[in-house]
Design an enzyme around this catalytic site. Structure first.
Site, PDB file in Angstrom:
ATOM      1  N   LYS A 134      40.077  -2.436 -12.317  1.00 20.46           N
ATOM      2  CA  LYS A 134      40.967  -1.728 -13.246  1.00 20.46           C
ATOM      3  C   LYS A 134      40.995  -0.262 -12.817  1.00 20.46           C
ATOM      4  O   LYS A 134      40.172   0.543 -13.234  1.00 20.46           O
ATOM      5  CB  LYS A 134      40.421  -1.885 -14.661  1.00 20.46           C
ATOM      6  CG  LYS A 134      41.326  -1.609 -15.836  1.00 20.46           C
ATOM      7  CD  LYS A 134      42.377  -0.552 -15.696  1.00 20.46           C
ATOM      8  CE  LYS A 134      42.217   0.584 -16.673  1.00 20.46           C
ATOM      9  NZ  LYS A 134      42.892   1.811 -16.210  1.00 20.46           N
ATOM     10  N   GLU A 186      28.742   5.834 -14.332  1.00 21.49           N
ATOM     11  CA  GLU A 186      28.718   7.076 -13.542  1.00 21.49           C
ATOM     12  C   GLU A 186      29.645   8.033 -14.265  1.00 21.49           C
ATOM     13  O   GLU A 186      30.867   7.869 -14.238  1.00 21.49           O
ATOM     14  CB  GLU A 186      29.237   6.834 -12.129  1.00 21.49           C
ATOM     15  CG  GLU A 186      28.449   5.822 -11.325  1.00 21.49           C
ATOM     16  CD  GLU A 186      27.060   6.291 -10.964  1.00 21.49           C
ATOM     17  OE1 GLU A 186      26.765   7.486 -11.092  1.00 21.49           O
ATOM     18  OE2 GLU A 186      26.266   5.427 -10.572  1.00 21.49           O
ATOM     19  N   CYS A 227      32.971  14.812  -9.627  1.00 22.38           N
ATOM     20  CA  CYS A 227      31.899  14.824 -10.632  1.00 22.38           C
ATOM     21  C   CYS A 227      30.707  15.635 -10.160  1.00 22.38           C
ATOM     22  O   CYS A 227      29.979  16.195 -10.959  1.00 22.38           O
ATOM     23  CB  CYS A 227      31.490  13.403 -10.963  1.00 22.38           C
ATOM     24  SG  CYS A 227      31.225  12.423  -9.485  1.00 22.38           S
ATOM     25  N   GLU A 275      32.457  20.079 -18.771  1.00 20.69           N
ATOM     26  CA  GLU A 275      32.926  19.721 -17.438  1.00 20.69           C
ATOM     27  C   GLU A 275      34.416  20.038 -17.370  1.00 20.69           C
ATOM     28  O   GLU A 275      35.219  19.449 -18.095  1.00 20.69           O
ATOM     29  CB  GLU A 275      32.696  18.226 -17.193  1.00 20.69           C
ATOM     30  CG  GLU A 275      33.103  17.828 -15.801  1.00 20.69           C
ATOM     31  CD  GLU A 275      32.987  16.338 -15.569  1.00 20.69           C
ATOM     32  OE1 GLU A 275      33.396  15.556 -16.443  1.00 20.69           O
ATOM     33  OE2 GLU A 275      32.490  15.954 -14.505  1.00 20.69           O
TER      34      GLU A 275
HETATM   35  P1  NAD Z   1      38.434   8.444 -18.169  1.00 19.37           P
HETATM   36  O1  NAD Z   1      37.114   8.151 -18.724  1.00 19.37           O
HETATM   37  O2  NAD Z   1      39.485   8.965 -19.050  1.00 19.37           O
HETATM   38  O3  NAD Z   1      39.078   7.154 -17.480  1.00 19.37           O
HETATM   39  C1  NAD Z   1      38.408   6.417 -16.490  1.00 19.37           C
HETATM   40  C2  NAD Z   1      38.926   4.989 -16.478  1.00 19.37           C
HETATM   41  O4  NAD Z   1      38.599   4.361 -17.705  1.00 19.37           O
HETATM   42  C3  NAD Z   1      40.431   4.841 -16.329  1.00 19.37           C
HETATM   43  O5  NAD Z   1      40.668   3.699 -15.543  1.00 19.37           O
HETATM   44  C4  NAD Z   1      40.899   4.623 -17.767  1.00 19.37           C
HETATM   45  O6  NAD Z   1      42.101   3.903 -17.882  1.00 19.37           O
HETATM   46  C5  NAD Z   1      39.756   3.808 -18.332  1.00 19.37           C
HETATM   47  N1  NAD Z   1      39.551   3.934 -19.767  1.00 19.37           N
HETATM   48  C6  NAD Z   1      39.938   4.946 -20.588  1.00 19.37           C
HETATM   49  N2  NAD Z   1      39.505   4.718 -21.851  1.00 19.37           N
HETATM   50  C7  NAD Z   1      38.825   3.545 -21.813  1.00 19.37           C
HETATM   51  C8  NAD Z   1      38.112   2.794 -22.799  1.00 19.37           C
HETATM   52  N3  NAD Z   1      38.011   3.209 -24.046  1.00 19.37           N
HETATM   53  N4  NAD Z   1      37.495   1.661 -22.415  1.00 19.37           N
HETATM   54  C9  NAD Z   1      37.550   1.246 -21.135  1.00 19.37           C
HETATM   55  N5  NAD Z   1      38.227   1.900 -20.167  1.00 19.37           N
HETATM   56  C10 NAD Z   1      38.845   3.051 -20.496  1.00 19.37           C
HETATM   57  O7  NAD Z   1      38.100   9.427 -16.954  1.00 19.37           O
HETATM   58  P2  NAD Z   1      39.091  10.138 -15.957  1.00 19.37           P
HETATM   59  O8  NAD Z   1      39.716  11.262 -16.708  1.00 19.37           O
HETATM   60  O9  NAD Z   1      39.963   9.155 -15.274  1.00 19.37           O
HETATM   61  O10 NAD Z   1      38.082  10.665 -14.840  1.00 19.37           O
HETATM   62  C11 NAD Z   1      37.460  11.877 -14.892  1.00 19.37           C
HETATM   63  C12 NAD Z   1      36.019  11.721 -15.314  1.00 19.37           C
HETATM   64  O11 NAD Z   1      35.335  10.821 -14.424  1.00 19.37           O
HETATM   65  C13 NAD Z   1      35.252  13.000 -15.238  1.00 19.37           C
HETATM   66  O12 NAD Z   1      34.519  13.191 -16.420  1.00 19.37           O
HETATM   67  C14 NAD Z   1      34.300  12.812 -14.063  1.00 19.37           C
HETATM   68  O13 NAD Z   1      33.120  13.515 -14.094  1.00 19.37           O
HETATM   69  C15 NAD Z   1      34.065  11.358 -14.081  1.00 19.37           C
HETATM   70  N6  NAD Z   1      33.654  10.918 -12.741  1.00 19.37           N
HETATM   71  C16 NAD Z   1      32.327  10.623 -12.512  1.00 19.37           C
HETATM   72  C17 NAD Z   1      31.900  10.223 -11.257  1.00 19.37           C
HETATM   73  C18 NAD Z   1      30.451   9.906 -10.990  1.00 19.37           C
HETATM   74  O14 NAD Z   1      30.149   9.330  -9.970  1.00 19.37           O
HETATM   75  N7  NAD Z   1      29.529  10.241 -11.867  1.00 19.37           N
HETATM   76  C19 NAD Z   1      32.816  10.101 -10.229  1.00 19.37           C
HETATM   77  C20 NAD Z   1      34.151  10.410 -10.488  1.00 19.37           C
HETATM   78  C21 NAD Z   1      34.556  10.807 -11.758  1.00 19.37           C
END
Ligand code: NAD
Length: 481
Positions: free
Chosen positions: A176, A250, A284, A384
């Site tokens: 997804k 993560e 991240c 962040e």
């Molecule tokens: P997000 O949490 O909004 O979305 C991530 C994914 O989850 C998307 O595919 C989204 O459609 C899905 N999603 C959204 N709400 C959901 C729910 N309630 N249940 C299940 N799935 C859901 O994050 P984003 O804005 O896409 O990404 C940015 C964030 O990701 C930042 O906070 C960043 O730090 C984090 N990140 C962490 C790492 C790591 O390795 N720790 C790596 C990359 C990004």
């Protein structure tokens, strides 16, 4: 414009109700592709296909050697299609071509090859139990159906980190990708099929948060591996409590960078700039809080501001671009809001702080921004931002720097700049972060685990640690009496 479809079993299909969404090029805001918006019916179908495949003789009886070859073949196909994949990642995500072609795509191939090697090395052990006449051993059982939910910042390598170990250990998967950047994951699913992954072993659902929610709530899913925001990660934990699904998280970060009084300031400026602005700060592990010894802070701020100001900004496709666009209009607005809060709360703007206009006004470009006079309580020092915003704060002694570096709920990454070998080895032991870099930009290698302390998540990806994330130990007692 072609619409990317869902992969369910061995069929590429439209969404069950025909709905679609679009994805845009962040460099100019124009729609580049449409993709199917999966419904809950599609989620059910994809999970059922993954379950059938998990239980199928084809997949269960595939030898470790054959599974390893399959993963290796996926890596080969990623490399054969590297230019196209890099172009797609840059178009959809906005990342500079040097990032997509030198890091994202090669790293994805490398990860599949790394876990191809592990497919033949998923070993159990024999346990010396004290009950007479027993032969007791453990095997590592695959978990079953894994929902792999990924964010928009590094779509291809992050899905590879999850999919490669999931397959190496005998699981099946439903991918997804983020709704902002689905295209490279769609291409990866095609590559998996072309490599010979059996029907239903890899399924793909595109769509927004509702698709992720339905996967998390689904009783037929055994494991969720999620990379994304901390708030969503916490929600996933709450929802998974119902069936105690296995969960790997993560999440976010707010990496401190400690620049000691003996540091090579030119190296620290260059390294921090790369670490802070890598993929336009949408990483991240981005370095964001710069604790600089008071004796060096003016020199550091002056050089950092000048260097940040000189970085070429432009579309990722432009070979000279170092700073690309932010991923979406919504994210641009979020970053600009944090920058406004910095000014309002009294931080001093050294450079940047505004959207880029002129010929780039149609895209989501924001100038690299350096703040000084930042305090630990300010919003920009706590949350962040996930954009090109760097905050510099002076410190007086190392104990204070360590306490302030640890003064965050996150704990993904930290970096230390020093020439003192004792400090280089002793300080990381006092820092609460999954990875500590010394005199380094942030590096990622398939052999080294990645993940965080505190609100940065649960578990680790990459390295041998990922094998534990996708297997469950199972004990077998044989009666020899
Ligand atoms: P997000 O949490 O909004 O979305 C991530 C994914 O989850 C998307 O595919 C989204 O459609 C899905 N999603 C959204 N709400 C959901 C729910 N309630 N249940 C299940 N799935 C859901 O994050 P984003 O804005 O896409 O990404 C940015 C964030 O990701 C930042 O906070 C960043 O730090 C984090 N990140 C962490 C790492 C790591 O390795 N720790 C790596 C990359 C990004």
């Amino acid at each position: 414009m072609q619409t990317a479809r869902l992969l369910i079993g061995d069929e590429w299909v439209d969404s069950s109700n025909g709905s679609t969404s679009g994805t845009v090029n962040p460099a100019n805001g124009e729609e580049i592709a449409a993709f199917a918006e999966a419904t809950s019916t599609d989620v059910d179908a994809a999970v059922a296909a993954a379950r059938t495949a998990f239980e199928s003789v084809d997949w269960r009886s595939m030898t470790p050697d054959a599974r390893g070859r399959l993963l290796w073949r996926i890596a080969d196909l990623i490399e054969e299609n590297a230019r196209e994949l890099a172009a797609l990642e840059t178009l959809d995500q906005g990342q500079p071509t040097f990032v997509s072609s030198n890091i994202s795509v090669p790293l994805a191939a490398q990860v599949f090859r790394y876990y191809a090697g592990y497919a033949t090395k998923i070993e159990g052990k024999v346990s010396p139990v004290s009950i007479p006449d027993q032969f007791t051993y453990q095997r590592r059982a695959p978990l079953g159906v894994c929902g792999l939910i990924t964010p928009w910042n590094f779509p291809l390598p992050i899905v590879a980190w999850k999919l490669a170990p999931a397959l190496a250990t005998g699981n099946t998967a439903v991918l997804k990708p983020a709704e902002q950047t689905p295209l490279s994951t769609v291409r990866l699913a095609e590559i998996c099929r072309a490599a010979g992954v059996p029907s239903g072993v890899v399924n793909l659902l595109t769509g927004g948060p509702d698709v992720g929610k339905a996967l998390v709530a689904h009783r037929g899913v055994d494991k969720i591996s999620f990379t994304g925001s901390t708030a969503v990660g916490q929600e996933i934990v709450r929802v998974s409590a119902d069936d105690l699904k296995r969960v790997g998280l993560e999440l976010g970060g707010k990496a401190p960078s400690i620049v000691c009084d003996d540091a090579d300031i030119d190296a620290a400026v260059q390294g921090n700039l790369q670490g802070g602005l890598f993929n336009t700060g949408q990483a991240c592990g981005a370095f964001t809080r710069f604790f600089v010894h008071r004796s060096r802070v003016d020199e550091f701020v002056g050089k950092l501001g000048t260097a940040a100001d000189a970085l070429p900004i432009g579309p990722g496709q432009d070979p000279g671009t170092v700073v690309g666009p932010l991923v979406s209009a919504e994210h641009l607005e979020r970053v600009a809001g944090y920058v406004r809060s910095g000014v309002e709360e009294g931080a001093q703007l050294v450079t940047g702080g505004e959207r880029v206009g002129g010929s780039l006004a149609g895209g989501y470009f924001f100038r690299p921004t350096v703040f000084t006079e930042v305090t630990d309580e300010m919003t920009i020092a706590r949350v962040e931002i996930f954009g090109p915003v760097l905050s510099v704060m002076p410190f007086d002694d190392l104990d204070e720097a360590v306490a302030r570096a640890n003064g965050t709920d996150y704990g993904l990454v930290a970096v230390l700049w020093t020439k003192d070998v004792v400090v280089a080895h002793s300080l990381p032991q006092r820092i609460e972060a999954g990875t500590v870099f010394v005199n380094q930009i942030p590096l990622i290698d398939p052999g080294a685990p990645w993940g965080g302390f505190g609100l940065s998540g649960w578990g680790r990806e990459l390295g041998s640690y990922s094998l534990d994330e996708y297997t469950e130990p199972q004990s077998v007692f044989i009666n020899l009496g």
